[in-house]
Motif scaffolding. Structure first.
Motif, mmCIF file in Angstrom:
data_model
loop_
_atom_site.group_PDB
_atom_site.id
_atom_site.type_symbol
_atom_site.label_atom_id
_atom_site.label_comp_id
_atom_site.label_asym_id
_atom_site.label_seq_id
_atom_site.Cartn_x
_atom_site.Cartn_y
_atom_site.Cartn_z
ATOM 1 N N GLU A 102 22.843 7.910 8.127
ATOM 2 C CA GLU A 102 23.124 6.475 8.174
ATOM 3 C C GLU A 102 24.426 6.147 7.447
ATOM 4 N N THR A 153 30.361 3.825 22.103
ATOM 5 C CA THR A 153 28.973 4.277 22.106
ATOM 6 C C THR A 153 28.937 5.709 21.571
ATOM 7 N N VAL A 193 26.181 9.025 19.737
ATOM 8 C CA VAL A 193 24.961 9.581 19.151
ATOM 9 C C VAL A 193 25.383 10.478 18.006
ATOM 10 N N LEU A 239 20.726 9.293 15.512
ATOM 11 C CA LEU A 239 21.103 7.885 15.430
ATOM 12 C C LEU A 239 21.833 7.543 16.721
ATOM 13 N N ASN A 240 21.318 6.566 17.452
ATOM 14 C CA ASN A 240 21.885 6.236 18.748
ATOM 15 C C ASN A 240 22.538 4.859 18.702
ATOM 16 N N TYR A 241 23.865 4.835 18.907
ATOM 17 C CA TYR A 241 24.637 3.600 18.923
ATOM 18 C C TYR A 241 24.960 3.216 20.371
ATOM 19 N N PRO A 275 15.722 6.245 21.670
ATOM 20 C CA PRO A 275 15.603 5.729 20.301
ATOM 21 C C PRO A 275 14.472 4.719 20.204
ATOM 22 N N HIS A 294 16.855 -0.078 20.176
ATOM 23 C CA HIS A 294 18.193 -0.030 20.752
ATOM 24 C C HIS A 294 19.166 -0.797 19.851
ATOM 25 N N ALA A 295 20.269 -0.145 19.518
ATOM 26 C CA ALA A 295 21.248 -0.701 18.592
ATOM 27 C C ALA A 295 22.589 -0.879 19.308
ATOM 28 N N PRO A 313 21.130 1.312 14.181
ATOM 29 C CA PRO A 313 20.092 2.171 14.762
ATOM 30 C C PRO A 313 19.105 2.669 13.717
#
Length: 354
Positions: A199, A220, A222, A235-237, A256, A259-260, A273
């Motif tokens: 993070e 975008t 990961v 961590l999925n952006y 994920p 969703h972020a 995320p």
């Protein structure tokens, strides 16, 4: 130049055109008047080849036009004069066009060399091993002339023994996308070995992008962390979910829990995320990829069936497996990809030397 322009078809086109004009004129007779069409020879010559070649084709067209005019007994007519003037004018225009095209090709070659050098810096080779984890990467540009785009990936080992991975896709194209990719990769390479958790790495990337991006630009991505026990934290952006391939089980996507937004849009909410974990067993694989893979379409508009084609990754060598998937992707599109396509394969082998 593109391969087509350097092929034998275009190189032989001026001579074929002039031969066809000569044959048709002789068969049709002097009444029809095809002499001016000999200018097609130099006109086609400027498409491929040098200025000298364009001039030589023009001289040949002039000689052929003169010979056919003599054969038709038209040397002393206005038609012959106009035809010869047309050939001479087309030859001059072809030489000028070839000169301009040659300069453009040299400039394009210089740009390609610079782009290739930038790609070697940005998308440098990644470590192929992380303990028992094998890593393979693939990058395919959307067009043959494009050597670099906005897709990015990196693998960094940390002092604690974990391995951190990123794969991402910059919104937009061109030099601005390349510059943004450089910002993300630079921040990741700096943060990945230092930060305590994934993070914190993501927050570093967000701050770096906020200093660079304007308007609604975003990336975008990961982020993944591979622990010593081969547990993956993701961590999925706003990126396509990785594909999880377990031995003897159905293929599924590692979606994920929440969703972020992409990197660069954190201020727009919602929250960032939430990390989720995937435990890998020997023989399991995870494929991270960009939307150039997920959104590739065939002639009928059908998306590439990535999950159904995952069996291609059963190849013993991970690099060969990823190459087989890449070739299948290109075959599905049956032409240049509509977007750059990056893939990164993580494979947990049974043996550390496997």
């Amino acid at each position: 130049m593109p391969r087509l322009a350097r092929g034998p078809l275009l190189e032989g086109l001026p001579f074929g055109a002039m031969a066809a004009v000569a044959a048709v004129d002789v068969l049709a007779g002097p009444e029809v008047g095809f002499l001016a069409l000999f200018s097609l020879g130099p006109a086609f010559a400027c498409v491929a080849g040098s200025v000298r070649r364009a001039l030589l084709v023009g001289v040949l067209a002039f000689v052929l036009c003169l010979s056919v005019a003599w054969y038709d007994a038209l040397l002393d007519t206005r038609r012959a004069v106009v035809a010869l003037a047309s050939v001479a004018g087309a030859t001059g225009a072809a030489a000028l066009a070839a000169l301009v095209r040659g300069r453009f090709e040299r400039e394009l070659a210089d740009i390609r060399h610079v782009a290739e050098a930038a790609q070697r810096v940005l998308l440098r080779p990644v470590p192929r091993r992380a303990g028992r984890m094998r890593v393979a990467v693939s990058y395919t540009s959307a067009a043959a002339a494009a050597r670099i785009g906005g897709d990015l990936y990196e693998v960094v080992a940390t002092p604690s023994g974990t391995t951190r991975v990123i794969i991402g896709d910059v919104q937009g194209k061109g030099l601005e996308a390349v510059e943004t990719a450089a910002v993300v990769l630079g921040a990741f390479r700096e943060a990945a070995p230092d930060e305590e958790d994934l993070e914190a790495v993501g927050r570093r990337l967000e701050r770096a992008l906020n200093r660079r991006l304007e308007g609604e630009e975003f990336v975008t991505a990961v982020l993944a962390e591979v622990d010593a026990d081969h547990t993956l934290t993701l961590l999925n952006y706003g990126h396509p979910a990785p594909l999880l391939i377990r031995r003897g089980q159905p293929v599924r996507f590692a979606e994920p829990p929440v969703h972020a937004p992409p990197l660069g849009l954190a201020s727009l909410g919602p929250d960032g995320p939430v990390g989720h974990q995937v435990v890998l067993a020997p023989g399991d694989q995870m494929l991270l990829y960009t939307d150039g893979v997920a959104e590739a379409r065939d002639a009928d508009g059908e998306f590439y069936p990535l999950a159904q084609r995952a069996f291609l990754l059963e190849e013993e060598d991970p690099d060969a497996a990823l190459e087989a998937l890449r070739r299948d992707l290109v075959a599905h599109v049956a032409g240049p990809l509509g977007d750059d396509a990056a893939m990164l394969l993580l494979r947990y082998r049974d043996r550390e030397d496997g």
